[in-house]
Design an enzyme around this catalytic site. Structure first.
Site, PDB file in Angstrom:
ATOM      1  N   CYS A   1     -10.428  -3.338  -4.446  1.00 12.74           N
ATOM      2  CA  CYS A   1      -9.195  -4.458  -4.752  1.00 12.74           C
ATOM      3  C   CYS A   1      -9.912  -5.650  -5.528  1.00 12.74           C
ATOM      4  O   CYS A   1      -9.314  -6.064  -6.633  1.00 12.74           O
ATOM      5  CB  CYS A   1      -8.578  -4.611  -3.170  1.00 12.74           C
ATOM      6  SG  CYS A   1      -7.984  -3.529  -3.609  1.00 12.74           S
TER       7      CYS A   1
ATOM      8  N   ASN B   1       1.067  -1.410  -0.044  1.00 13.93           N
ATOM      9  CA  ASN B   1      -0.206  -0.162   0.199  1.00 13.93           C
ATOM     10  C   ASN B   1       1.371   1.342   0.279  1.00 13.93           C
ATOM     11  O   ASN B   1       2.097   1.230   0.783  1.00 13.93           O
ATOM     12  CB  ASN B   1      -1.019   0.401   0.558  1.00 13.93           C
ATOM     13  CG  ASN B   1      -0.496  -0.383   2.695  1.00 13.93           C
ATOM     14  OD1 ASN B   1       0.872  -0.756   2.643  1.00 13.93           O
ATOM     15  ND2 ASN B   1      -1.443   0.236   3.687  1.00 13.93           N
TER      16      ASN B   1
ATOM     17  N   GLU C   1      -2.974  -4.989  -3.622  1.00  9.56           N
ATOM     18  CA  GLU C   1      -3.365  -5.288  -4.415  1.00  9.56           C
ATOM     19  C   GLU C   1      -3.876  -4.453  -5.644  1.00  9.56           C
ATOM     20  O   GLU C   1      -3.969  -5.212  -6.925  1.00  9.56           O
ATOM     21  CB  GLU C   1      -4.846  -5.567  -4.135  1.00  9.56           C
ATOM     22  CG  GLU C   1      -4.810  -6.865  -3.303  1.00  9.56           C
ATOM     23  CD  GLU C   1      -4.920  -6.123  -1.355  1.00  9.56           C
ATOM     24  OE1 GLU C   1      -4.787  -4.556  -1.473  1.00  9.56           O
ATOM     25  OE2 GLU C   1      -6.118  -6.739  -0.581  1.00  9.56           O
TER      26      GLU C   1
HETATM   27  N1  THU Z   1      -5.895  -1.601   2.343  1.00 11.97           N
HETATM   28  C1  THU Z   1      -4.515  -2.464   1.075  1.00 11.97           C
HETATM   29  O1  THU Z   1      -3.884  -2.267   1.203  1.00 11.97           O
HETATM   30  N2  THU Z   1      -5.418  -3.924   1.118  1.00 11.97           N
HETATM   31  C2  THU Z   1      -6.932  -4.065   1.425  1.00 11.97           C
HETATM   32  O2  THU Z   1      -7.619  -5.043   0.944  1.00 11.97           O
HETATM   33  C3  THU Z   1      -7.494  -3.447   2.402  1.00 11.97           C
HETATM   34  C4  THU Z   1      -6.439  -1.858   3.037  1.00 11.97           C
HETATM   35  C5  THU Z   1      -5.095  -0.613   3.157  1.00 11.97           C
HETATM   36  C6  THU Z   1      -5.009   0.947   2.774  1.00 11.97           C
HETATM   37  C7  THU Z   1      -4.988   1.573   3.586  1.00 11.97           C
HETATM   38  O3  THU Z   1      -3.567   2.387   3.209  1.00 11.97           O
HETATM   39  C8  THU Z   1      -3.743   0.668   4.510  1.00 11.97           C
HETATM   40  O4  THU Z   1      -4.690  -0.536   4.501  1.00 11.97           O
HETATM   41  C9  THU Z   1      -5.095   1.192   5.952  1.00 11.97           C
HETATM   42  O5  THU Z   1      -6.788   0.305   5.624  1.00 11.97           O
END
Ligand code: THU
Length: 143
Positions: A98, A46, A59
């Site tokens: 995602c 992320n 993702e």
């Molecule tokens: N996040 C992801 O990278 N993937 C997911 O499927 C759920 C959430 C990230 C987004 C944000 O940077 C952090 O997790 C908290 O929500």
């Protein structure tokens, strides 16, 4: 449908990607590893933004990387790992956006990838179609 390649190795890749997260605002680190039928593995983490709502999920980053690198067919499995400060806790499943992004990539090769959602002590595996039933995809745009 092609079976997932070495799920354990894919989880290791997702955990390694998690360590590369840029998540200074939420402190929640996520890593994703996409496996393709040809053996290619592409990872993402992320990437948050000072304008919080513009943050990109792991993702989505991995899917965009895959497309940019020419991997648009044969998505067979996706492993996800995450947790506060990069310490896995509860199982992390893909957020709604995602799921839709992964659905686009999967549709390009007509696969139904295995989603391997991991936590500290538990792994949940399910097909993308189970996570996103009745998905809207490229086929819906054909008259
Ligand atoms: N996040 C992801 O990278 N993937 C997911 O499927 C759920 C959430 C990230 C987004 C944000 O940077 C952090 O997790 C908290 O929500």
């Amino acid at each position: 449908m092609t079976e997932a390649p070495d799920a354990a190795a894919l989880v290791v890749a997702a955990r390694a990607a998690m360590a590369q997260a840029y998540a200074p605002y939420s402190g929640f680190y996520v890593g994703a590893a996409l496996a393709f039928a040809d053996g290619t593995v592409i990872t993402g983490s992320n990437f948050e933004n000072a304008s919080y709502g513009l943050s990109l999920c792991a993702e989505t980053v991995a899917a965009a990387k895959a497309s940019q690198q020419g991997h648009r067919a044969g998505l067979v499995a996706v492993a996800i790992a995450g947790g506060p400060q990069g310490v896995p806790g509860a199982v992390v499943t893909p957020c709604g956006r995602c799921r839709q992004v992964l659905n686009e990539l999967a549709a390009l090769g007509a696969t139904d990838p295995l989603i391997i959602a991991t936590g500290a002590h538990e792994t949940v595996e399910m097909r993308l179609s189970a996570l996103l039933p009745l998905a809207f995809g490229p086929a819906n745009l054909i008259p």
